[in-house]
Motif scaffolding. Structure first.
Motif, PDB file in Angstrom:
ATOM      1  N   PRO A 102     119.965  10.998  37.269  1.00 46.05           N
ATOM      2  CA  PRO A 102     120.437  10.308  35.981  1.00 46.05           C
ATOM      3  C   PRO A 102     122.064   9.418  36.330  1.00 46.05           C
ATOM      4  O   PRO A 102     122.583  10.175  36.974  1.00 46.05           O
ATOM      5  CB  PRO A 102     120.733  11.386  34.858  1.00 46.05           C
ATOM      6  CG  PRO A 102     120.169  12.355  35.358  1.00 46.05           C
ATOM      7  CD  PRO A 102     119.776  12.386  36.954  1.00 46.05           C
ATOM      8  N   ARG A 103     122.135   8.214  35.769  1.00 41.23           N
ATOM      9  CA  ARG A 103     123.477   7.440  36.117  1.00 41.23           C
ATOM     10  C   ARG A 103     124.206   7.846  34.873  1.00 41.23           C
ATOM     11  O   ARG A 103     124.738   7.163  34.009  1.00 41.23           O
ATOM     12  CB  ARG A 103     123.076   6.121  35.830  1.00 41.23           C
ATOM     13  CG  ARG A 103     122.164   5.568  37.048  1.00 41.23           C
ATOM     14  CD  ARG A 103     121.542   4.211  36.385  1.00 41.23           C
ATOM     15  NE  ARG A 103     120.443   4.597  35.729  1.00 41.23           N
ATOM     16  CZ  ARG A 103     119.085   3.613  35.653  1.00 41.23           C
ATOM     17  NH1 ARG A 103     119.240   2.467  36.254  1.00 41.23           N
ATOM     18  NH2 ARG A 103     118.248   4.031  34.807  1.00 41.23           N
ATOM     19  N   LYS A 104     124.706   9.295  35.058  1.00 40.96           N
ATOM     20  CA  LYS A 104     125.674   9.932  34.360  1.00 40.96           C
ATOM     21  C   LYS A 104     127.162   9.283  33.730  1.00 40.96           C
ATOM     22  O   LYS A 104     127.377   9.020  32.687  1.00 40.96           O
ATOM     23  CB  LYS A 104     125.978  11.350  34.327  1.00 40.96           C
ATOM     24  CG  LYS A 104     124.615  12.284  34.236  1.00 40.96           C
ATOM     25  CD  LYS A 104     124.969  13.527  34.674  1.00 40.96           C
ATOM     26  CE  LYS A 104     123.535  14.542  34.393  1.00 40.96           C
ATOM     27  NZ  LYS A 104     123.881  15.985  34.935  1.00 40.96           N
ATOM     28  N   LEU A 105     127.379   8.761  34.795  1.00 38.04           N
ATOM     29  CA  LEU A 105     128.724   7.991  34.683  1.00 38.04           C
ATOM     30  C   LEU A 105     128.704   6.550  34.123  1.00 38.04           C
ATOM     31  O   LEU A 105     129.523   6.508  33.137  1.00 38.04           O
ATOM     32  CB  LEU A 105     129.407   7.730  36.136  1.00 38.04           C
ATOM     33  CG  LEU A 105     130.747   7.096  36.213  1.00 38.04           C
ATOM     34  CD1 LEU A 105     131.836   7.565  35.411  1.00 38.04           C
ATOM     35  CD2 LEU A 105     131.215   6.536  37.438  1.00 38.04           C
ATOM     36  N   LEU A 106     127.549   6.002  34.355  1.00 36.82           N
ATOM     37  CA  LEU A 106     127.541   4.733  33.682  1.00 36.82           C
ATOM     38  C   LEU A 106     127.236   4.789  31.998  1.00 36.82           C
ATOM     39  O   LEU A 106     127.902   4.239  31.181  1.00 36.82           O
ATOM     40  CB  LEU A 106     126.234   3.853  34.169  1.00 36.82           C
ATOM     41  CG  LEU A 106     125.758   2.536  33.433  1.00 36.82           C
ATOM     42  CD1 LEU A 106     126.657   1.549  33.236  1.00 36.82           C
ATOM     43  CD2 LEU A 106     124.515   2.080  33.938  1.00 36.82           C
ATOM     44  N   TYR A 107     126.442   5.979  31.818  1.00 36.95           N
ATOM     45  CA  TYR A 107     126.011   6.370  30.427  1.00 36.95           C
ATOM     46  C   TYR A 107     127.216   6.898  29.532  1.00 36.95           C
ATOM     47  O   TYR A 107     127.394   6.672  28.386  1.00 36.95           O
ATOM     48  CB  TYR A 107     124.893   7.441  30.147  1.00 36.95           C
ATOM     49  CG  TYR A 107     123.829   6.965  30.786  1.00 36.95           C
ATOM     50  CD1 TYR A 107     123.297   5.866  31.203  1.00 36.95           C
ATOM     51  CD2 TYR A 107     122.865   8.043  31.569  1.00 36.95           C
ATOM     52  CE1 TYR A 107     122.018   5.621  31.712  1.00 36.95           C
ATOM     53  CE2 TYR A 107     121.541   7.559  32.301  1.00 36.95           C
ATOM     54  CZ  TYR A 107     121.311   6.180  32.508  1.00 36.95           C
ATOM     55  OH  TYR A 107     120.249   6.052  33.051  1.00 36.95           O
TER      56      TYR A 107
END
Length: 186
Positions: A102-107
């Motif tokens: 998952p692109r957690k930083l982006l989210y």
């Protein structure tokens, strides 16, 4: 004008009842998509993030309905941030399900941008148009990311199942609606 070449003019307005209906439709379609996913893949990775996200969106819709009875901080800032966080959690679930990191930083940046924008345009420079644009753009981006993940799986990874096509369609449609709302709200 909406469609000047077709002779259709006027201003596009998305009132709260329209948005509630669209949100309800999205929730029903996403629930259907998740049911298909669960049926096809019982050992689902990240299964808890989708229902948690949907629950946050539902709580946000309830708080919107109560906006005449609660403070602007709760009814505007917290409500919209919680709903965008819910959409981000659903997108995390899509990433996990297909085995992608998952692109957690982006989210997280999307959620924080919504929070910052709502604080500014609620408390310091009240501007409902900007709040609509901010939340619509955030939902559009998260929906596009989820639709893109489904579409990539459907096309590139050759998992040509109905569930991936349905997921891409549902998230893509939601993303498109929110993008139109952001553009026509200005």
């Amino acid at each position: 004008e909406l469609l000047p070449l077709a002779g259709i003019s006027g201003v596009m307005i998305f009132d709260i009842r329209t948005l509630a209906m669209i949100a309800t439709l999205f929730a029903l379609l996403s629930a259907f998509a998740k049911a298909l996913v669960l049926r096809n893949s019982p050992a689902l990775k990240g299964a808890a993030t989708w229902p948690a996200g949907a629950a946050l969106i539902a709580v946000g819709m309830i708080l919107i309905g109560l906006r005449d009875f609660i403070s602007p901080i709760l009814s505007e800032i917290i409500t919209n941030t919680v709903m965008v966080l819910g959409a981000a959690l659903i997108t995390v679930d899509v990433d996990y399900f297909y085995g992608h990191k998952p692109r957690k930083l982006l989210y997280a940046l999307v959620v924080l941008a919504v929070l910052a924008g709502f604080i500014h345009f609620t408390l310091f420079d009240p501007n409902i148009t900007m709040r609509i644009v901010i939340v619509s753009a955030a939902f559009s981006l998260l929906g596009a990311l989820a639709a893109g993940r489904y579409a990539a799986v459907h096309l590139r990874e050759r998992k040509r199942e109905f569930v991936t096509l349905m997921g891409a369609f549902v998230f893509g449609l939601h993303s498109l609606f929110m993008a139109v709302r952001a553009v026509y709200s200005t």
